[in-house]
Design a protein around this motif. Structure first.
Motif, PDB file in Angstrom:
ATOM      1  N   MET A 116       1.296  10.890  -7.377  1.00  0.00           N
ATOM      2  CA  MET A 116       0.230  11.534  -6.594  1.00  0.00           C
ATOM      3  C   MET A 116      -0.680  10.476  -5.961  1.00  0.00           C
ATOM      4  O   MET A 116      -1.090  10.590  -4.807  1.00  0.00           O
ATOM      5  N   PHE A 117      -0.979   9.435  -6.724  1.00  0.00           N
ATOM      6  CA  PHE A 117      -1.829   8.360  -6.194  1.00  0.00           C
ATOM      7  C   PHE A 117      -1.105   7.591  -5.098  1.00  0.00           C
ATOM      8  O   PHE A 117      -1.712   7.195  -4.094  1.00  0.00           O
ATOM      9  N   GLU A 118       0.199   7.380  -5.275  1.00  0.00           N
ATOM     10  CA  GLU A 118       1.003   6.691  -4.256  1.00  0.00           C
ATOM     11  C   GLU A 118       0.998   7.487  -2.948  1.00  0.00           C
ATOM     12  O   GLU A 118       0.835   6.920  -1.861  1.00  0.00           O
ATOM     13  N   LEU A 119       1.184   8.796  -3.039  1.00  0.00           N
ATOM     14  CA  LEU A 119       1.136   9.649  -1.850  1.00  0.00           C
ATOM     15  C   LEU A 119      -0.226   9.580  -1.176  1.00  0.00           C
ATOM     16  O   LEU A 119      -0.330   9.545   0.055  1.00  0.00           O
ATOM     17  N   PHE A 120      -1.256   9.551  -1.989  1.00  0.00           N
ATOM     18  CA  PHE A 120      -2.620   9.446  -1.472  1.00  0.00           C
ATOM     19  C   PHE A 120      -2.816   8.133  -0.709  1.00  0.00           C
ATOM     20  O   PHE A 120      -3.369   8.110   0.396  1.00  0.00           O
ATOM     21  N   LEU A 121      -2.341   7.027  -1.297  1.00  0.00           N
ATOM     22  CA  LEU A 121      -2.496   5.715  -0.663  1.00  0.00           C
ATOM     23  C   LEU A 121      -1.694   5.615   0.634  1.00  0.00           C
ATOM     24  O   LEU A 121      -2.191   5.103   1.649  1.00  0.00           O
ATOM     25  N   ILE A 122      -0.451   6.086   0.608  1.00  0.00           N
ATOM     26  CA  ILE A 122       0.400   6.018   1.801  1.00  0.00           C
ATOM     27  C   ILE A 122      -0.223   6.808   2.946  1.00  0.00           C
ATOM     28  O   ILE A 122      -0.279   6.341   4.089  1.00  0.00           O
ATOM     29  N   THR A 123      -0.714   8.006   2.635  1.00  0.00           N
ATOM     30  CA  THR A 123      -1.367   8.827   3.663  1.00  0.00           C
ATOM     31  C   THR A 123      -2.618   8.152   4.184  1.00  0.00           C
ATOM     32  O   THR A 123      -2.891   8.165   5.390  1.00  0.00           O
ATOM     33  N   LEU A 124      -3.371   7.554   3.295  1.00  0.00           N
ATOM     34  CA  LEU A 124      -4.609   6.877   3.682  1.00  0.00           C
ATOM     35  C   LEU A 124      -4.332   5.717   4.633  1.00  0.00           C
ATOM     36  O   LEU A 124      -4.979   5.582   5.681  1.00  0.00           O
ATOM     37  N   VAL A 125      -3.377   4.870   4.280  1.00  0.00           N
ATOM     38  CA  VAL A 125      -3.047   3.718   5.123  1.00  0.00           C
ATOM     39  C   VAL A 125      -2.454   4.164   6.457  1.00  0.00           C
ATOM     40  O   VAL A 125      -2.831   3.661   7.527  1.00  0.00           O
ATOM     41  N   PHE A 126      -1.537   5.114   6.421  1.00  0.00           N
ATOM     42  CA  PHE A 126      -0.931   5.619   7.649  1.00  0.00           C
ATOM     43  C   PHE A 126      -1.987   6.231   8.563  1.00  0.00           C
ATOM     44  O   PHE A 126      -1.982   5.998   9.787  1.00  0.00           O
ATOM     45  N   PHE A 127      -2.872   6.999   7.995  1.00  0.00           N
ATOM     46  CA  PHE A 127      -3.914   7.655   8.781  1.00  0.00           C
ATOM     47  C   PHE A 127      -4.856   6.622   9.401  1.00  0.00           C
ATOM     48  O   PHE A 127      -5.250   6.725  10.563  1.00  0.00           O
ATOM     49  N   ARG A 128      -5.192   5.619   8.611  1.00  0.00           N
ATOM     50  CA  ARG A 128      -6.121   4.585   9.096  1.00  0.00           C
ATOM     51  C   ARG A 128      -5.482   3.756  10.207  1.00  0.00           C
ATOM     52  O   ARG A 128      -6.116   3.462  11.223  1.00  0.00           O
ATOM     53  N   VAL A 129      -4.216   3.406  10.047  1.00  0.00           N
ATOM     54  CA  VAL A 129      -3.546   2.543  11.022  1.00  0.00           C
ATOM     55  C   VAL A 129      -3.202   3.313  12.291  1.00  0.00           C
ATOM     56  O   VAL A 129      -3.423   2.838  13.414  1.00  0.00           O
ATOM     57  N   SER A 130      -2.652   4.537  12.129  1.00  0.00           N
ATOM     58  CA  SER A 130      -2.169   5.282  13.290  1.00  0.00           C
ATOM     59  C   SER A 130      -3.301   5.861  14.119  1.00  0.00           C
ATOM     60  O   SER A 130      -3.215   5.933  15.351  1.00  0.00           O
ATOM     61  N   MET A 131      -4.401   6.293  13.471  1.00  0.00           N
ATOM     62  CA  MET A 131      -5.481   6.947  14.202  1.00  0.00           C
ATOM     63  C   MET A 131      -6.722   6.065  14.334  1.00  0.00           C
ATOM     64  O   MET A 131      -7.686   6.448  14.989  1.00  0.00           O
TER      65      MET A 131
END
Length: 587
Positions: A264-279
Motif C-alpha cells: 500500500m505504501f509502495e502504491l502511494f509513493l509511485i502515485t505521488l512521484v508520478f503525479f508530481r513529475v507528470s503534472m
C-alpha cells in the motif's frame, strides 16, 4: 468579541470550545454507565439471540449515537476556535464509543485471532533460542511459521506482555484496543492537519472512524502494520533528517510486520512521484527522495516477504497471477462477492456496500458538478475552485481509486478475509475527500444543505454499529466457553484425537502447554476417529450466519445430532454454550 448571541449575551468562541469539551465528557460518562447497564443483559441473551448485541443496545444506545452525531455537527458549525487538543479529545472519545463497545460487552475475548497471535508472541523467545516444538493446532510448526512470517507484530506484543508482565486477556481486551484507537486518531489527524487544516482533519477523522467498522481491534500483524502505514504517510509531510531516519526505521518495521502494508505504501509513493513529475503539481508531501524510497521498499519487500518468510511461495504465486493477469479468472467470484448474499441477514452487507457507494457518489457528483459549472461558466465559490484545482485533492482522488482497485484484486484472488487490508487505506483517503467536499458545501451557509450534511454524518455514525455489532454472535466469546476450554485442558490430552472446529483450537492453546501432542481432526468426515468432540455456540452462530444461512438446518446441528445418537460417545461436560463428548473407550 466575535461569537453568537444567546439571550442578548455574547458567548465567545473559547467558551463554546470549553462547553464542547464539558459536554463531550458528559456524553462519555453516560456511555460508561450504559456499558455497565448493557453488559449483563447481553450476556444473558447472547446464547438465545444471534442479534443479541443489537437488540440489547437498541434503542437507547442508538439514540445516544444520534445525539453524539448532532453534537459533533454543531461543534463543526458553531465552534470557531477548534484547537488540536479539543479535536483530538473528541475524536478519541468517539472512536472508543463506536469501536470499543463490542469488545467490552463480549465477555472473555472478541474475535478468534488474538489468542493465537498472543501465544505466538509468547513463543518468540523459544524461537530465537532455536527451540522448536510441536504445536497443538497443526502438524507443522504453526507458531514458528507465524513468528517468522510476522516478526514485527510478534515482537510488538512480546515487549508489551512479557516485559511489562501484563495479563494476556487484559492486554487483548483493554490495553491493545485503546492503544490502537488513540494511535490511529493521533497519527491520522496529524497527517491530515499538516496537509490541510484542523477542520478538515477533524471531519476526515470523524468519517474514517465511523466507516471502518469491519476493523477488528485485536493484536494482529495487520493492525500493527496499518498503524505503521499511517505513520509513513505522516512522516512524508516532513523533510527533516530526523523524519527521514524515522521513516526508514518505520519502513523496515512495516516490511517485517505485514506484507500488504508495504505494498500500500509502495502504491502511494509511485502515485505521488508520478503525479508530481507528470503534472508538476504540489501535493504537500515531500518527493525529493521518494524515488529512492520506491526502490528501497521494493527490494526490502522482495527480499523479506518472498525469500525469507515461509509465505514466500504463496506471495510469488500471487505476484505471478498479477503479472500474467491470471487473477482476472476470479471475475465470477468477484461478481458473487459483490452482488450475492454473504450473511444470513442480507440487509447488513447491503448497508455495508451502500456506505462505500455513497462515498464514491459524493465524490463523483461533486466533481461532475464542478465540471458542469466550468463548462457553462457559472460562478463557482472561491473555496470550490481552490479545492478542485488544488493538486492535493486530485492526488488523493487518484490514490483512493488505486487502493480500491487493489481491494478488487484481493477479491479476485478469492481472499475475502484479506479485503480489509487494502479497503482500510481507501476508506481513510476517501474520508479526506468527503471532508473536503463537506467543508466546501457548508461554506455556502444554506440551512437545508447543513441539515443534509448532518443527516449523512448521522448515517455514517450509526451504520457502523449496525454492521459491526451484527456479527458479535460469532465474534464474542463468553466466559462460559472459556470455562469449557479450561475444563478440557485439565484432561490428559496427550496423543488424544480431538475434533474441535475453527477457531477453537487456537484458543485451546491458551490453556494447554505447547509440548502436549494433540491429534487434531478438522475434517468432519473423519470425526468418528475422534476421542473427544467439542461443540461451541460460537461455531453454531458462525456456520448458521456466515456459511449456510440457516439456524434450523445446518451442518452444526446435523453433526451434533449424529454424535448424540452415536452410542460410542457420552457427554462428559456441558454448559449453555459448550459441550464435550467422549468415546466410552477413552473415559
Amino acid at each position: 468579541m466575535k461569537g453568537i448571541s444567546i439571550e442578548n449575551r455574547k458567548i465567545s468562541d473559547r467558551q463554546i470550545a470549553y462547553l464542547s469539551i464539558y459536554f463531550s465528557f458528559i456524553l462519555f460518562s453516560i456511555w460508561i454507565i450504559l456499558l455497565d447497564y448493557f453488559k449483563p443483559i447481553f450476556e444473558n441473551s447472547w446464547s438465545k439471540d444471534p442479534l443479541a448485541m443489537l437488540n440489547t443496545l437498541y434503542p437507547i444506545f442508538f439514540i445516544f449515537l444520534i445525539t453524539t452525531s448532532i453534537f459533533c455537527f454543531i461543534y463543526i458549525i458553531y465552534c470557531k476556535e477548534k484547537t488540536h487538543i479539543i479535536n483530538i479529545i473528541l475524536l478519541i472519545e468517539l472512536s472508543i464509543i463506536l469501536l470499543y463497545t463490542p469488545l467490552y460487552l463480549s465477555g472473555w475475548v472478541f474475535s478468534p485471532d488474538p489468542i493465537r497471535n498472543i501465544i505466538a508472541s509468547e513463543s518468540i523467545e523459544k524461537i530465537l533460542n532455536s527451540v522448536f516444538y510441536k504445536d497443538i493446532s497443526y502438524e507443522s510448526q504453526f507458531f514458528n511459521t507465524e513468528i517468522m512470517s510476522y516478526p514485527g507484530s510478534s515482537l510488538f506484543n512480546y515487549i508489551f506482555i512479557i516485559l511489562t508482565n501484563i495479563d494476556k486477556v487484559y492486554y487483548i481486551k483493554f490495553i491493545f484496543p485503546i492503544f490502537v484507537l488513540i494511535a490511529i486518531v493521533l497519527i491520522w489527524y496529524s497527517f491530515v492537519s499538516k496537509l490541510f487544516d484542523n477542520l478538515t482533519a477533524f471531519i476526515s477523522s470523524l468519517i474514517a472512524i465511523s466507516s471502518f467498522f469491519y476493523y477488528k481491534l485485536h493484536p494482529s500483524p495487520y493492525v500493527v502494520g496499518f498503524i505503521l502505514l499511517l505513520l509513513t504517510f505522516h512522516l512524508l509531510t516532513n523533510q527533516s533528517i530526523q523524519s527521514y531516519i524515522c521513516l526508514l526505521i518505520v519502513i523496515i518495521s512495516m516490511v517485517i510486520t505485514h506484507p500488504i502494508s508495504p505494498i500500500m505504501f509502495e502504491l502511494f509513493l509511485i502515485t505521488l512521484v508520478f503525479f508530481r513529475v507528470s503534472m508538476n503539481s504540489y501535493t504537500g508531501l515531500k518527493v525529493k527522495k521518494n524515488k529512492y524510497l520506491i526502490l528501497l521498499v521494493f527490494i526490502l519487500w522482495i527480499f523479506w516477504s518472498m525469500l525469507i518468510t515461509p509465505m514466500g511461495n504463496d506471495l510469488i504465486t500471487r505476484f505471478y497471477s498479477i503479472v500474467t493477469l491470471k487473477f482476472i479468472s476470479g471475475a465470477e467470484d468477484f461478481q458473487k462477492f459483490t452482488f450475492e448474499n454473504s450473511f444470513i441477514y442480507p440487509e447488513v452487507p447491503l448497508l455495508n456496500k451502500l456506505i462505500y457507494f455513497l462515498m464514491l457518489i459524493i465524490a463523483y457528483v461533486y466533481i461532475l458538478n464542478f465540471i458542469i459549472k466550468q463548462k457553462h461558466k457559472y460562478k463557482c465559490s472561491v473555496l470550490s475552485t481552490r479545492n478542485f484545482l488544488n493538486s492535493r485533492f486530485i492526488f488523493l482522488y487518484i490514490i483512493s481509486h488505486i487502493f480500491l482497485l487493489s481491494a478488487a484484486i484481493i477479491v479476485l484472488w478469492g481472499d475475502y478475509d484479506l479485503l480489509e487490508r487494502s479497503l482500510t487505506p481507501f476508506v481513510f483517503i476517501m474520508s479526506i475527500i468527503i471532508s473536503y467536499i463537506f467543508i466546501d458545501i457548508l461554506s455556502q451557509k444554506k440551512f437545508k444543505i447543513q441539515v443534509l450534511i448532518c443527516l449523512i454524518l448521522i448515517l455514517f455514525v450509526i451504520s457502523g454499529p449496525i454492521i459491526n455489532y451484527s456479527s458479535s454472535a460469532y465474534n464474542s466469546y463468553p466466559t462460559s466457553e472459556k470455562h469449557g476450554l479450561y475444563w478440557l485442558s485439565n484432561r490428559n490430552l496427550n496423543n488424544v484425537y480431538l475434533y474441535i472446529q475453527t477457531p477453537s483450537y487456537h484458543q485451546l492453546s491458551f490453556f494447554v502447554e505447547p509440548n502436549i501432542d494433540i491429534k487434531l481432526i478438522k475434517d468432519i468426515d473423519k470425526m468418528n476417529k475422534s476421542d473427544l468432540i467439542v461443540f461451541r455456540k460460537t461455531n453454531f452462530y458462525f456456520i448458521s450466519m456466515r456459511q449456510e444461512f440457516s439456524f434450523s438446518n445446518n451442518s452444526y446441528i446435523n453433526t451434533k445430532l449424529q454424535v448424540e445418537n452415536d452410542k460410542q460417545f457420552n457427554k462428559i461436560y456441558s454448559n449453555d454454550n459448550f459441550e464435550i463428548n467422549s468415546k466410552k473407550s477413552v473415559q
